[in-house]
Design an enzyme around this catalytic site. Structure first.
Site, short mmCIF file in Angstrom:
data_model
loop_
_atom_site.label_atom_id
_atom_site.label_comp_id
_atom_site.label_asym_id
_atom_site.label_seq_id
_atom_site.Cartn_x
_atom_site.Cartn_y
_atom_site.Cartn_z
N LEU A 149 0.83 -1.21 0.00
CA LEU A 149 0.00 0.00 0.00
C LEU A 149 0.86 1.25 0.00
CD1 LEU A 149 -2.77 1.32 0.08
CD2 LEU A 149 -2.72 1.14 2.58
N ILE B 244 15.12 19.75 12.88
CA ILE B 244 14.93 18.75 13.93
C ILE B 244 15.95 17.63 13.83
CG2 ILE B 244 13.25 17.19 14.98
CD1 ILE B 244 12.71 20.23 15.24
N SER C 82 16.85 15.14 10.72
CA SER C 82 17.06 14.40 9.48
C SER C 82 16.82 15.29 8.27
CB SER C 82 16.13 13.19 9.41
OG SER C 82 14.78 13.59 9.46
N HIS D 159 12.90 16.94 21.43
CA HIS D 159 11.82 17.17 20.46
C HIS D 159 10.67 16.24 20.77
CE1 HIS D 159 9.64 17.84 16.76
NE2 HIS D 159 9.61 16.53 16.57
N HIS E 293 4.82 17.00 7.23
CA HIS E 293 4.00 15.86 6.83
C HIS E 293 3.21 16.15 5.56
CE1 HIS E 293 5.00 13.75 10.50
NE2 HIS E 293 4.72 14.82 11.17
#
Length: 760
Positions: free
Chosen positions: A18, A436, A438, A646, A699
């Site tokens: 998926l 943050i 990465s 974080h 996101h």
């Protein structure tokens, strides 16, 4: 005869089919028809695995999130997602992630707020309510899946989020709206949906009301009574489903709801089974969640039967058997794990194996233990092999824990004193900018890691490739003008797995993927034994990155509580003991980074709130040991060393004092999707240290504009003095592409500069 059913099955596929289909669709290389075809194929495979159940869950499959699916079913989609000019699927993905396939910047919208599903690592899209919110039925998705299941020879049991839990999960977007005032508008749509399901010949409907395992005031308790008295005239039999905790003061209410059955999570609430059996009226069905749906250890089948047989004797046909909750929270199939240590693999049960365990238990009840004697004997042997194995215990770790004292978790000086030392050592402007941790994980980087693991790339070549990527990340940040840099984490596959691979006490699967949200999947490591750190894990990479720049660079670590909450954790000792073992291991890495000259160290506790008990009465104990674990990990450093942490999407109001007790010098949090509403926790509590409220929603593929970020920081400055504010994205940038990240961070740096000018 005991009936078997399942509350939900992992929808991502055993090999993340998926995920790959979704990302291909969003990139424009898969059509909507092809995506829907792949979804139907996954459903067929999932149902084939569940074919032995008496009732199969229908509607648990989702292209992104089951709560968003329920919002679609109820016609509660924000107008900003578009109306008739776009397809239903385009509107769906716009709410989920800010845009759909082939949407350009002109189509991008503010994505729906996302937060954690109760106390799990699953994220859901928060329903939005206004004073004029209306609801309308959109049942096509569910009805199509009911028909698909029937064609496959299954007896369908549709899965719905209950009306009260749906309102409880949502958020009022204007101050005048009481969520419960919408119940009268909502219930007729539920009634219409149930009538339509009944017309399709469905006998049972699973209605999830996990709100029943939380603290409810009189209004919410009344709402549950009102809702199910209103729906009791509907034809299908309703199974009200609870999970993730015990019912406590809501037990009588749950038992007396005018429905045909009740599901109790017997893993989380074993002591309530007898009480529910006593309380439940004689005409009602009791479903017991007897297989752990949230962890991956084998069930002790004989021990379970010892108490379950007594319940079966009392209830007979009224007893249903199921996992404790949806199997969404575990991987699909342990049998495809060909590289996992044989002993450890024999101790595990993923979703497929959990359904096998359910079948064995049902057969033992229905036809006697003798009918499954071989399976029960083998299960007993495997349970015993884990219990007697010496691999889980280390005397050295036990000794290290015994040497801890009250000073281990304390900084040398209070924040107000050490912040002056930190500012003298590392001079930064107002509104300092950072990320943050990465940066984008490109296909090339993933390929290099894979080739190194399989032996197709030498260690020297791998190190050179990773150093090349680190240099690129550092150079990009310098060109953008960020104040505090990171090395970009190209060597890390996952923020927990990377560290777990270098610690004693962990094991790792190849395909143990679990959905976190949308196409985002994580592969939780398996924490089976005592934890220790054989050697430094990050120092060489961070030291190299710092050698490339004169600007300060953060060392990046994952905190002990997040390591705990994002692992499949051993169940043979208290979680707090395991957290403390992890804390000591991380502490060693912190001290090694400090010795290497790293002046800023970030210890992410993204999942600290995730482990918070659902009941207020249980929270103080958890927060005490969780905060202590962080402090043990972080606080052995000098005053001049600045500690950051974080946290991911969380409501902070009820834990703000605990966050302050962590005593991190700087905390960064996700706030952009909530439009800084999450900072309301800081209005009534004078948070003493520095704060970085996220201004860039990582996101979503949308690129934020400078003025949007300025406006967000201005809102933040209404709650926190500007002298203690940092400017940063919501979270790490691993899942984004460079062509999105560079313009977004450029706008973020420009926003910080404009903010500085305003306070000069």
């Amino acid at each position: 005869m005991a009936t078997t059913h399942n509350l939900g099955f992992p929808r991502i596929g055993a090999r993340r089919e998926l995920k790959h289909a979704l990302e291909s669709f969003w990139q424009g290389s898969l059509t909507e028809k092809e995506l829907r075809t792949e979804g139907a194929s996954l459903r067929r495979r999932n149902w084939a695995i569940q074919a032995g159940l008496d009732l199969a869950p229908i509607g648990d499959f989702s292209f992104y999130d089951q709560v968003l699916d329920m919002s679609v079913t109820l016609g509660n989609i924000p107008e900003r997602a578009g109306l008739a000019e776009v397809s239903d699927l385009d509107r769906y993905f716009r709410v989920a992630r800010g845009r759909s396939a082939n949407d350009d910047d002109g189509c991008a919208i503010h994505a729906g707020e996302m937060t954690k599903w109760f106390d799990t690592n699953y994220h859901y899209i928060v329903p939005e309510f206004h004073s004029d919110t209306g609801f309308s039925l959109n049942s096509e998705r569910l009805m199509e899946q009911i028909q698909e299941a029937r064609e496959q020879g299954l007896t369908p049991k549709p899965v719905l989020i209950g009306p009260v839990t749906y309102l409880w999960l949502g958020k009022s977007k204007d101050s005048s709206t009481d969520k419960l005032s919408l119940l009268d508008r909502l219930l007729p749509v539920y009634a219409a949906l149930l009538d339509r399901i009944a017309a399709a010949g469905v006998e049972w409907v699973q209605v999830d009301e996990p709100v029943l395992v939380t603290d409810l005031d009189a209004d919410w308790r009344h709402a549950l009574n009102l809702a199910y008295h209103d729906l009791k005239t509907c034809t299908p039999k309703l199974l009200v489903t609870t999970y993730f905790g015990d019912l406590r003061e809501n037990l009588q209410l749950a038992c007396e709801l005018p429905v045909a059955g009740l599901h109790l999570d017997a893993i989380s609430a074993p002591e309530e089974v007898a009480r529910v059996v006593d309380w439940l009226p004689p005409h009602k069905t009791l479903s017991l969640g007897i297989i752990d749906g949230r962890n991956i250890w084998r069930t002790d089948l004989n021990r379970t039967l010892d108490w379950l047989e007594q319940v079966h004797d009392r209830l007979g046909d009224r007893l249903w058997l199921a996992p404790s909750c949806s199997l969404l929270h575990v991987p699909v199939d342990v049998d495809i794990e060909h590289k996992l240590d044989a002993d450890i693999k024999s101790w595990l049960a993923f979703a497929v194996q959990k359904l096998d365990e359910l079948d064995i238990l049902a057969r033992a009840l229905n036809t006697g233990r003798a009918s499954v004697h071989r399976q029960l004997t083998e299960n007993a042997r495997l349970i015993r092999s884990r219990q007697v194995s010496g691999r889980a215990h280390s005397p050295a770790v036990t000794d290290a824990l015994s040497n801890l004292d009250g000073h281990t978790g304390a900084r040398q000086a209070p924040y107000r004193e050490r912040i002056d030392a930190q500012r003298r050592q590392t001079v930064l402007p107002a509104y300092p900018t950072t990320t943050i941790g990465s940066f984008p994980q490109t296909e090339e980087i993933r390929l290099a890691r894979q080739q190194f693991r399989t032996g197709n790339l030498t260690e020297a070549a791998y190190v050179a490739r990773i150093r090349e990527e680190i240099a690129y990340c550092v150079n990009q940040q310098e060109e953008l003008g960020l104040d505090v840099l990171v090395h970009g984490e190209p060597e890390r596959n996952d923020m927990v797995e990377y560290f777990g691979e270098q610690l004693n006490g962990y094991a790792f699967s190849q395909f143990g993927w679990v959905q976190s949200y949308g196409s985002r999947c994580v592969k939780p490591p398996i924490l089976f034994g005592d934890i220790s750190r054989p050697k430094a894990m990050t120092v060489d990479w961070i030291r190299y990155a710092q050698s490339l720049t004169e600007r300060p660079l953060k060392g990046m670590l994952t905190g002990p509580v997040t390591m705990l909450n994002w692992s499949f954790v051993r169940d043979d000792q208290p979680r707090k003991d395991t957290a403390l073992q992890l804390a000591l291991a991380i502490r060693g890495e912190v001290l090694d980074l400090e010795k290497a000259g790293v002046k800023i160290i970030q210890i992410d506790e993204a999942a600290l709130r995730e482990g918070l008990p659902l009941r207020q009465a249980d929270r103080a104990s958890y927060l005490d040991w969780a905060v202590n674990a962080f402090r043990v990990a972080a606080n052995g450093v000098r005053d001049e060393t600045q500690i950051h942490t974080h946290m991911c999407y969380s409501e902070f109001n009820d834990i703000i004092e605990a966050i302050a007790r962590m005593d991190a010098d700087v905390i960064t949090i996700e706030t952009s999707r909530s439009d800084m509403e999450l900072l309301d926790a800081f209005r009534g509590f004078e948070y003493p240290n520095e704060l970085g409220p996220g201004v860039y929603d990582i996101h979503s593929p949308n690129i934020p504009k400078k003025q949007e970020m300025v406006a967000l920081m201005q809102k933040a400055a209404e709650r926190i003095p500007s002298t203690r504010l940092w400017v940063n994205p919501d979270c790490g940038l691993k899942t984004r592409r460079w062509e999105e990240v560079v313009p977004a961070l450029r706008a973020m740096v420009q926003a910080a500069r404009e903010l500085r000018q305003a306070i000069q």
